[in-house]
Design an enzyme around this catalytic site. Structure first.
Site, short mmCIF file in Angstrom:
data_model
loop_
_atom_site.label_atom_id
_atom_site.label_comp_id
_atom_site.label_asym_id
_atom_site.label_seq_id
_atom_site.Cartn_x
_atom_site.Cartn_y
_atom_site.Cartn_z
CG ASN A 191 -11.73 41.83 19.18
OD1 ASN A 191 -11.27 41.23 20.15
ND2 ASN A 191 -12.44 41.22 18.26
N GLY A 218 -6.59 35.70 20.20
CA GLY A 218 -5.77 36.82 19.77
C GLY A 218 -5.22 36.57 18.38
CB THR A 257 0.04 36.30 19.92
OG1 THR A 257 0.16 37.59 19.36
CG2 THR A 257 0.40 36.34 21.37
CD GLU A 271 -11.57 29.71 19.21
OE1 GLU A 271 -11.79 30.14 18.07
OE2 GLU A 271 -11.85 28.56 19.56
CB CYS A 294 -12.07 37.33 15.07
SG CYS A 294 -13.35 36.71 16.16
CD GLU A 301 -12.94 30.10 23.02
OE1 GLU A 301 -13.61 31.00 22.46
OE2 GLU A 301 -12.01 30.33 23.79
#
Ligand code: NDP
Length: 480
Positions: free
Chosen positions: A150, A226, A230, A248, A282, A461
């Site tokens: 994205n 992602g 996943t 994340e 996101c 992060e």
């Protein structure tokens, strides 16, 4: 046709198998370049190169690492428009958005961690006059960074910058949907003089390349951004191997509008929060909760603004909404719009695929879509759509707004619109998201912790958090 290449041990090379995947321009639906279809053999080469580079890079002074990274940041800046055009063609986003937002942010990511590492100090804990502790923060070794499609270069650099600044060597994988700017970055790394093996980029399909990276015995840590599914798969395979994990993941973020908000600003920013980058961020506010007393007024103003958003050629200056990144994702979004109708939702605007002009008949464009009349607990409001689709829902009290906001299994970001600061603080304290914006959206300071709660991920992060993640703390205690 242009061939994207892997970047391993400082060289741009084809995958061992010689196989390539088609790389599609989502605005036209046509293949315009080829992406390596790498496998475990390429991953092994990359991990070997990273292992060999690690002793040298980890013993390079922080100031020298910083110098090389600052050169890379300068090269990204010099190539800003070329990278922005490549990102727009590869991902479908408006060129101006990449030019003014994402590529400058990619440069800022590298610059930020290049300077941060010079201030990342050890701690000391003296025990009176009889002992001294000092805590070293040493690089982990070979680490894996996996990023989504994205915000391709923005998220790719957000991961690799703290990793290499801290002295690690990286094996990275961008999404196979958007590999182009990571390839161009590799060329810039060579120009910047990054030593061979410090960063290795293996392109290819996630389910094929990802597990080979994540389960490699030499790999010490995985930083992944992602989807939640996943992320769960990576956690399942990597946890028994005791690899450090930063995940994340997805979001379904509430945008809470109180009656005492600054109305015009709230409407404009809510449109931006909903549809920037086709809603493929996101952090987008896709569940808009509105206090009932201003619901109709807000709805009217919001829908009127959304109707004016131009869907079009990503390279055109007046395009506000570009193409959806891939055919697969395009079909997923359309299936959610269909689901919303089946769940009883009313489409206030949008709701269909669209062809914005000649040449784009096979592209993946969807009108910005606004839906009302759904329960907060239906699938449309519970599951991440990750596209230009938002719902409007009225609430009657602060308590109900909080209940709706927290009704979701995700917990990434939220936005609150009110001029009452006490209420804003109270609401921020009660909301279960890792990031809370009050009277703003996507205002980011790279020093702040970034990440989500619940199904939105594990770890943070940004700033020192990222440097801590990419280092191992070792305490040394000396009896004097
Ligand atoms: P995916 O989870 O499908 O893919 C993310 C990355 O993982 C891609 O590079 C993908 O490769 C790779 N991958 C796929 N399968 C595996 C596997 N088994 N092992 C290792 N790697 C694998 O997500 P999307 O690309 O669809 O990205 C969208 C998602 O990302 C959304 O849920 C969004 O919310 C989330 N996101 C979260 C952010 C955050 O900061 N919390 C920021 C941005 C996005 P490939 O694509 O080549 O198959």
């Amino acid at each position: 046709m242009q061939k994207i290449l892997n970047y391993i041990n400082g060289e741009l090379i084809e995958p061992v198998s010689g196989n390539f995947l088609q790389n599609i321009n989502p605005a036209t639906g046509a293949c315009y370049s080829l992406c390596p279809d790498s496998d475990d053999k390429d991953v092994n080469l990359a991990v070997d190169a990273a292992s060999k580079a690690f002793p040298g890079w980890s013993n390079t002074s922080a100031s020298e690492r910083s110098r090389i990274m600052l050169k890379l940041a300068a090269l990204i800046e010099e190539n800003n428009d070329r990278l922005a055009k490549a990102e727009s063609m590869d991902q479908g986003k408006p060129f101006w958005l990449a030019q003014k937002g994402e590529i400058p942010r990619a440069k800022a990511n590298i610059h930020f961690f290049a300077t941060a590492i010079e201030h990342f100090a050890s701690e000391a804990h003296p025990m009176g006059d009889h002992a001294l502790n000092y805590t070293l923060k040493t690089p982990l070794g070979v680490v894996v960074c996996i990023s989504p499609w994205n915000l391709p270069l923005y998220l790719f650099t957000w991961k690799i910058a703290p990793a290499i600044a801290a002295g690690n060597c990286v094996v990275a994988k961008p999404s196979e949907v958007t590999p182009m700017t990571a390839f161009l970055l590799a060329e810039l790394c060579i120009q910047a003089g990054l030593p061979p093996g410090v960063l290795n980029i293996v392109h290819g399909l996630g389910p094929k390349v990802g597990p080979a990276m994540n389960t490699h015995p030499v790999v010490k840590a995985i930083s992944f951004t992602g989807g939640t599914k996943t992320g769960a798969e990576i956690a399942r395979t990597a946890a028994p191997l005791f690899k450090k994990l930063s995940l994340e993941l997805g979001g379904k973020n509430p945008n809470v509008v109180f009656a005492d908000c600054d109305f015009d600003k709230t409407v404009s920013e809510s449109v931006r929060a909903a549809f920037t980058n086709q809603g493929e961020i996101c952090l987008c506010g896709s569940r808009i909760l509105i206090e009932r007393s201003i619901y109709e007024k807000f709805k009217e103003a919001f829908v009127a603004k959304v109707k004016k958003l131009k869907v079009g050629d990503p390279l055109a200056a007046d395009t506000m909404v570009g193409a959806i990144a891939s055919e697969l994702h395009f079909n997923k979004i359309l299936s959610y719009i269909q689901l919303a109708k089946e769940e009883g939702g009313t489409i206030l605007t949008g709701g269909s695929a669209v062809t914005p002009g000649p040449g784009f008949e096979n592209g993946y464009f969807i009108e910005p879509t606004v839906i009302e009349g759904l329960s907060q607990y239906c699938r449309t409001n519970q599951e991440e759509i990750f596209g230009p689709v938002v719902t409007l829902t009225p609430f009657d009290s602060e308590e109900e707004a909080l209940q709706f906001a927290n009704s979701n299994e995700y917990g990434l970001a939220s936005t609150i619109w009110t001029e009452n600061l006490t209420k804003a603080h109270r609401f921020a304290a009660g909301i279960k998201t890792g990031i809370v914006w009050i009277n703003c959206w996507l205002l980011r300071d790279l020093r702040t912790p970034f990440g989500g709660m619940n199904q939105s991920g594990v770890g943070r992060e940004g700033g020192w958090e990222a440097l801590r993640f990419f280092t191992e703390q070792k305490n040394v205690c000396i009896k004097l």
